[in-house]
Design a protein around this motif. Structure first.
Motif, PDB file in Angstrom:
ATOM      1  N   GLY A 278       0.812  -1.207   0.000  1.00 22.47           N
ATOM      2  CA  GLY A 278       0.000   0.000   0.000  1.00 22.47           C
ATOM      3  C   GLY A 278       0.839   1.247   0.000  1.00 22.47           C
ATOM      4  N   ASN A 279       0.186   2.372  -0.215  1.00 26.75           N
ATOM      5  CA  ASN A 279       0.863   3.673  -0.139  1.00 26.75           C
ATOM      6  C   ASN A 279       1.263   3.969   1.293  1.00 26.75           C
ATOM      7  OD1 ASN A 279      -0.947   5.645  -2.665  1.00 26.75           O
ATOM      8  ND2 ASN A 279       0.136   3.713  -2.816  1.00 26.75           N
ATOM      9  N   PRO A 280       2.290   4.795   1.500  1.00 30.74           N
ATOM     10  CA  PRO A 280       2.563   5.276   2.865  1.00 30.74           C
ATOM     11  C   PRO A 280       1.328   5.979   3.430  1.00 30.74           C
ATOM     12  CG  PRO A 280       4.380   5.820   1.383  1.00 30.74           C
ATOM     13  CD  PRO A 280       3.278   5.288   0.521  1.00 30.74           C
ATOM     14  N   ASN A 281       1.124   5.821   4.726  1.00 37.74           N
ATOM     15  CA  ASN A 281       0.007   6.448   5.448  1.00 37.74           C
ATOM     16  C   ASN A 281      -1.354   5.901   5.047  1.00 37.74           C
ATOM     17  OD1 ASN A 281       1.723   8.352   6.855  1.00 37.74           O
ATOM     18  ND2 ASN A 281       1.907   9.447   4.917  1.00 37.74           N
ATOM     19  N   SER A 282      -1.387   4.682   4.508  1.00 38.36           N
ATOM     20  CA  SER A 282      -2.667   4.057   4.169  1.00 38.36           C
ATOM     21  C   SER A 282      -3.195   3.201   5.318  1.00 38.36           C
ATOM     22  CB  SER A 282      -2.525   3.196   2.909  1.00 38.36           C
ATOM     23  OG  SER A 282      -1.604   2.133   3.130  1.00 38.36           O
ATOM     24  N   GLY A 283      -2.433   3.101   6.402  1.00 35.67           N
ATOM     25  CA  GLY A 283      -2.826   2.258   7.530  1.00 35.67           C
ATOM     26  C   GLY A 283      -2.409   0.811   7.366  1.00 35.67           C
ATOM     27  N   LYS A 284      -1.480   0.559   6.442  1.00 34.49           N
ATOM     28  CA  LYS A 284      -1.048  -0.816   6.147  1.00 34.49           C
ATOM     29  C   LYS A 284      -0.388  -1.480   7.355  1.00 34.49           C
ATOM     30  CE  LYS A 284       2.539  -1.001   3.549  1.00 34.49           C
ATOM     31  NZ  LYS A 284       3.553  -1.486   4.524  1.00 34.49           N
TER      32      LYS A 284
ATOM     33  N   VAL B  67      -0.897 -14.494  -2.575  1.00 40.34           N
ATOM     34  CA  VAL B  67      -2.004 -13.537  -2.615  1.00 40.34           C
ATOM     35  C   VAL B  67      -1.460 -12.178  -2.195  1.00 40.34           C
ATOM     36  CG1 VAL B  67      -4.268 -12.894  -1.685  1.00 40.34           C
ATOM     37  CG2 VAL B  67      -3.710 -15.306  -2.045  1.00 40.34           C
ATOM     38  N   ILE B  68      -1.945 -11.118  -2.831  1.00 38.50           N
ATOM     39  CA  ILE B  68      -1.578  -9.759  -2.441  1.00 38.50           C
ATOM     40  C   ILE B  68      -2.797  -9.060  -1.869  1.00 38.50           C
ATOM     41  CG2 ILE B  68      -0.792  -7.496  -3.252  1.00 38.50           C
ATOM     42  CD1 ILE B  68       0.741  -8.905  -5.450  1.00 38.50           C
ATOM     43  N   VAL B  69      -2.624  -8.452  -0.720  1.00 39.03           N
ATOM     44  CA  VAL B  69      -3.665  -7.602  -0.144  1.00 39.03           C
ATOM     45  C   VAL B  69      -3.216  -6.163  -0.330  1.00 39.03           C
ATOM     46  CG1 VAL B  69      -4.893  -6.933   1.944  1.00 39.03           C
ATOM     47  CG2 VAL B  69      -4.382  -9.342   1.535  1.00 39.03           C
ATOM     48  N   VAL B  70      -3.877  -5.458  -1.234  1.00 37.00           N
ATOM     49  CA  VAL B  70      -3.547  -4.058  -1.486  1.00 37.00           C
ATOM     50  C   VAL B  70      -4.373  -3.196  -0.537  1.00 37.00           C
ATOM     51  CG1 VAL B  70      -3.419  -2.216  -3.192  1.00 37.00           C
ATOM     52  CG2 VAL B  70      -3.098  -4.587  -3.904  1.00 37.00           C
ATOM     53  N   VAL B  71      -3.678  -2.423   0.297  1.00 41.19           N
ATOM     54  CA  VAL B  71      -4.351  -1.574   1.288  1.00 41.19           C
ATOM     55  C   VAL B  71      -4.414  -0.152   0.740  1.00 41.19           C
ATOM     56  CG1 VAL B  71      -4.373  -0.783   3.674  1.00 41.19           C
ATOM     57  CG2 VAL B  71      -3.418  -3.030   3.116  1.00 41.19           C
ATOM     58  N   ALA B  72      -5.630   0.376   0.615  1.00 43.99           N
ATOM     59  CA  ALA B  72      -5.827   1.726   0.081  1.00 43.99           C
ATOM     60  C   ALA B  72      -6.563   2.585   1.101  1.00 43.99           C
ATOM     61  CB  ALA B  72      -6.611   1.670  -1.228  1.00 43.99           C
TER      62      ALA B  72
ATOM     63  N   PRO C 235      -3.112 -13.135  -7.795  1.00 42.07           N
ATOM     64  CA  PRO C 235      -4.393 -13.011  -7.077  1.00 42.07           C
ATOM     65  C   PRO C 235      -4.315 -11.921  -6.015  1.00 42.07           C
ATOM     66  CG  PRO C 235      -3.786 -15.312  -7.306  1.00 42.07           C
ATOM     67  CD  PRO C 235      -2.609 -14.521  -7.798  1.00 42.07           C
ATOM     68  N   CYS C 236      -5.295 -11.019  -6.004  1.00 43.62           N
ATOM     69  CA  CYS C 236      -5.235  -9.925  -5.035  1.00 43.62           C
ATOM     70  C   CYS C 236      -6.617  -9.534  -4.532  1.00 43.62           C
ATOM     71  CB  CYS C 236      -4.518  -8.717  -5.626  1.00 43.62           C
ATOM     72  SG  CYS C 236      -5.370  -7.900  -6.969  1.00 43.62           S
ATOM     73  N   LEU C 237      -6.609  -8.933  -3.358  1.00 47.41           N
ATOM     74  CA  LEU C 237      -7.788  -8.361  -2.732  1.00 47.41           C
ATOM     75  C   LEU C 237      -7.521  -6.878  -2.520  1.00 47.41           C
ATOM     76  CD1 LEU C 237      -8.343 -11.045   0.063  1.00 47.41           C
ATOM     77  CD2 LEU C 237      -9.715 -10.807  -2.010  1.00 47.41           C
ATOM     78  N   LEU C 238      -8.574  -6.079  -2.558  1.00 46.13           N
ATOM     79  CA  LEU C 238      -8.437  -4.648  -2.304  1.00 46.13           C
ATOM     80  C   LEU C 238      -9.112  -4.318  -0.982  1.00 46.13           C
ATOM     81  CD1 LEU C 238      -7.616  -1.781  -3.117  1.00 46.13           C
ATOM     82  CD2 LEU C 238      -9.764  -1.615  -4.408  1.00 46.13           C
ATOM     83  N   VAL C 239      -8.334  -3.823  -0.048  1.00 44.80           N
ATOM     84  CA  VAL C 239      -8.854  -3.411   1.256  1.00 44.80           C
ATOM     85  C   VAL C 239      -8.984  -1.893   1.258  1.00 44.80           C
ATOM     86  CG1 VAL C 239      -8.331  -3.206   3.707  1.00 44.80           C
ATOM     87  CG2 VAL C 239      -7.954  -5.379   2.548  1.00 44.80           C
ATOM     88  N   LEU C 240     -10.210  -1.415   1.440  1.00 41.71           N
ATOM     89  CA  LEU C 240     -10.419   0.027   1.601  1.00 41.71           C
ATOM     90  C   LEU C 240     -10.356   0.328   3.089  1.00 41.71           C
ATOM     91  CD1 LEU C 240     -13.193   1.003  -0.977  1.00 41.71           C
ATOM     92  CD2 LEU C 240     -10.724   0.809  -1.258  1.00 41.71           C
TER      93      LEU C 240
END
Length: 700
Positions: free
Chosen positions: A10-16, A89-94, A115-120
């Motif tokens: 995830g981006n910096p400061n995304s709460g990852k 698996v990749i968990v992308v934190v946004a 394979p990935c999941l998107l976490v808002l």
């Protein structure tokens, strides 16, 4: 072995990292990625179906195109299928409140067909700003399962764990058709390297020179294909990024409603105060003063408890075990050295606790932004502020943080001056010396004099750092102007679990890493201080009796014998050898021993003094190390050894001296040679010696 490897990106400061801590708790460990010095955080996670997943917290990045060494690790892990941390698996934190910026990285990862999941994440922040997100429609447009989470409260974590147990489908169509940019180049690289994904082939064309897992022959093949097809990486990368953002903007417009302007303005109003050219610096200095006051005021009771407990434990061991070498080694060597580690846990915990709160709340970014304006006047790159502030905790990770600085010369200057920042290892030395020579009394009815002196020492290190950077700017001749880009995250109430984990991790590292060195040095010192060569040491009893004459008590004899043996031991002989060079600073041979052993680590000073004065003390002496130092008499003057002149001279010496072998090792590793570590050591030692000499003469 884990059943599944999951990467958090995830981006910096995304709460990852907050999400990582929430998922793994204390089941995590820190190491390095293979072949590099970049920190790697991994943790274990038990899924609802009973399987175990290894969770890898990859460094924060805004894009798959790396600009720093930390970001390059993300690229290596994703593109190298043989990498030990290549994910299943990749968990992308946004950040749900800043989707447009965060989705660029997601679309790039999605097109790699992993394979990935998107976490808002931070969905609560989005709701407070009255952002309405159509999750179902957004999920269809992006071709991925979306899980809304609030890592501060834990909402959505169970849904994420459940999603990791299910089959995650990879979309058949890419989000962005990269073939339009380099059709033939992609075909040739796919054929040459037997790849089944267009975007992976395109990334090899874009980044082949940065990918360390490729051999020289493979680099040459890719370069030949690029030259043959007229592929230019910079223009195509720019076009790709712009067109991806255009697609993302269309999706955002369809699925998100506009943010409430009044809510959005709150952060800006606070920032006008915290980053104000006058009030901003006042707030920052006020926070630093609060930290240093708290380090003394809040730690006194637990430190006293630890000191008394260890002293009592040492007396108990001395009474239980029979007299002899083992008894002396345990009580005067190991336990005395252990006291020099454990007694400072409260102060280390308070320091790291405040730093964690500043980071969690979002204020640390403002402090860095604010200080950038000052740093530039002294020739430092704006990004140098991050390592310098981190240096207040430890110079080792601070020097490693210089990888975020793009220019080599700016980075070198930052590496060179960062050790001047007073790190937590200096804190034990400062506190014990301040406690000896600075009275514990209030100033203006509110401030504590000891806290003010401690803050002054930190500011002294900061002043030395920026002045040295200014001088280095002329020597290294960094001609280009640095630039500074930093995102200011939203203000939020710190998540206390993360603060607690930070205190636990950093304090544990101090105890284990510093403790091993201190106890090892303490044992070596005990041997050196308990044994010696020559007739003077071997005939110590006869010589002491001769010196005392006919009339003396048994107690006087024991004290005189201990002092005589220490003076003529191996440690004493070495201390006396270097005493002429340090005598102008007001130091004796005992302090000389501590100065030399401190080159293993600064905080060893306290353990060394504990060992030396435990050996020279009476068997039934229960006073702590601070009292022993206070009672030490200078034999030449008959006055207390640790007066203001010696105390402030030592404080100034430790504020400037390069006394940390681990830091030197990191500088060697980051500069790839011994040239700069040697120059750094000589320069800092000279500054320390001259400054300590001036301080001693001022206070004499």
């Amino acid at each position: 072995m884990p059943d599944l490897t999951v990467a958090l990106i995830g981006n910096p400061n995304s709460g990852k990292t907050t999400l990582f801590n929430l998922l793994t708790g204390l089941n995590q460990k820190t190491g390095n990625f293979p072949g590099v010095t970049v920190d790697k955080k991994t943790g274990t996670l038990k899924l609802p179906d009973g399987k175990r997943a290894e969770l890898v917290d990859l460094p924060g990045t805004y894009s798959i195109y790396p600009k720093t060494l930390d970001e390059q690790i993300v690229q290596e892990v994703l593109l190298d299928e043989k990498h030990p941390q290549h994910p299943d698996v990749i968990v992308v934190v946004a950040d749900a409140s800043n989707l447009k910026r965060n989705l660029l990285l997601f679309t790039q990862i999605r097109d790699l067909n992993i394979p990935c999941l998107l976490v808002l994440n931070m969905i609560d922040v989005a709701e407070k700003r009255k952002l309405k997100i159509d999750l179902r429609s957004l999920s269809i447009d992006l071709g991925v399962k979306i899980i809304p989470t609030n890592s501060r409260s834990g909402d959505g974590i169970s849904l994420l764990k459940q999603a990791l147990t299910e089959t995650i489908r990879v979309p058949k169509m890419p989000f962005y058709n990269v073939r339009e940019l380099a059709d033939q180049t992609i075909d040739d690289i796919r054929r040459e390297f037997s790849l089944d994904n267009d975007y992976r082939a395109y990334q090899l064309a874009q980044q082949n020179l940065k990918l360390t897992y490729l051999g020289e022959e493979e680099h040459n093949k890719i370069e030949a294909i690029k030259n043959e097809n007229g592929f230019y990486d910079v223009p195509t990368q720019s076009k790709e990024t712009l067109e991806r953002y255009a697609l993302i903007s269309d999706i955002i417009d369809r699925n998100l409603s506009e943010e409430d302007p009044s809510k959005r303005a709150i952060n800006a109003k606070i920032d006008r105060v915290t980053t104000h050219p006058i009030f901003g610096y006042a707030i920052f200095l006020g926070l630093l003063l609060l930290i240093f006051q708290a380090i003394f005021a809040w730690s006194e009771a637990p430190m006293t408890l630890i000191e008394d407990s260890i002293a009592g434990f040492g007396d108990w061991v001395k009474g239980v075990l029979p007299e002899g070498i083992i008894n002396d080694l345990l009580t005067d060597g190991i336990i005395a050295g252990l006291a020099g580690v454990l007694v400072f846990i409260p102060q280390i915990a308070i320091l790291f606790g405040f730093i964690a709160i500043m980071e969690e709340s979002g204020y640390m970014s403002r402090a860095v932004f604010l200080m950038d304006k000052l740093m530039r006047k002294f020739g430092l790159n704006g990004k140098s502020v991050v390592p310098l502030i981190s240096g207040m905790a430890c110079a080792i990770p601070a020097i490693m943080a210089t990888r975020n600085i793009d220019g080599w010369k700016d980075r070198l200057i930052t590496i060179f001056v960062t050790p001047f920042m007073s790190c937590s290892a200096r804190l034990p030395v400062y506190t014990i010396l301040i406690g000896l020579v600075v009275p514990n009394e209030p100033i203006w009815g509110f401030f504590n004099l000891q806290g003010l002196v401690l803050m002054g020492l930190y500011l002294l290190g900061f002043l030395a750092a920026i002045l040295s950077a200014w001088v280095m700017g002329f020597i290294v001749k960094a001609k280009h102007r640095g630039y500074f880009v930093m995102e200011l995250p939203s203000y939020k109430v710190p998540k206390w679990k993360n603060v607690g984990l930070t205190i636990y991790e950093k304090t544990g590292t101090f105890v284990l890493e510093a403790g091993k060195v201190i106890i090892a040095i303490s044992i070596i010192l005990w041997v050196m201080a308990s044994y010696g060569f020559g007739d003077k040491f071997e005939n110590a009893e006869e010589n002491v009796k001769t010196q005392l004459g006919a009339n003396y008590t048994e107690e006087e004899y024991d004290v005189a014998l201990s002092a005589y043996k220490l003076e003529h031991s191996m440690a004493g002989s070495f201390g006396k050898f270097i005493e002429p060079t340090i005598e102008p600073l007001g130091y004796d041979w005992k302090i000389g021993i501590a100065l030399i052993t401190s080159f293993a680590a600064r905080e060893v000073f306290v353990g060394t003094m504990s060992t030396i004065y435990s050996i020279g003390a009476e068997d039934d002496d229960e006073v702590t190390i601070r009292e022993r130092l206070r009672q030490e008499i200078n034999p030449k003057t008959g006055e207390p050894m640790y007066n203001k002149a010696v105390g402030f001279s030592l404080m100034v010496f430790y504020a400037f001296a390069m006394q940390c072998m681990s830091t030197l090792a990191i500088v060697y590793r980051e500069t790839k040679g011994w040239k700069w570590p040697i120059i750094q050591t000589v320069y800092m030692s000279a500054v320390a010696y001259i400054s300590a000499f001036i301080a001693y003469n001022i206070f004499s």
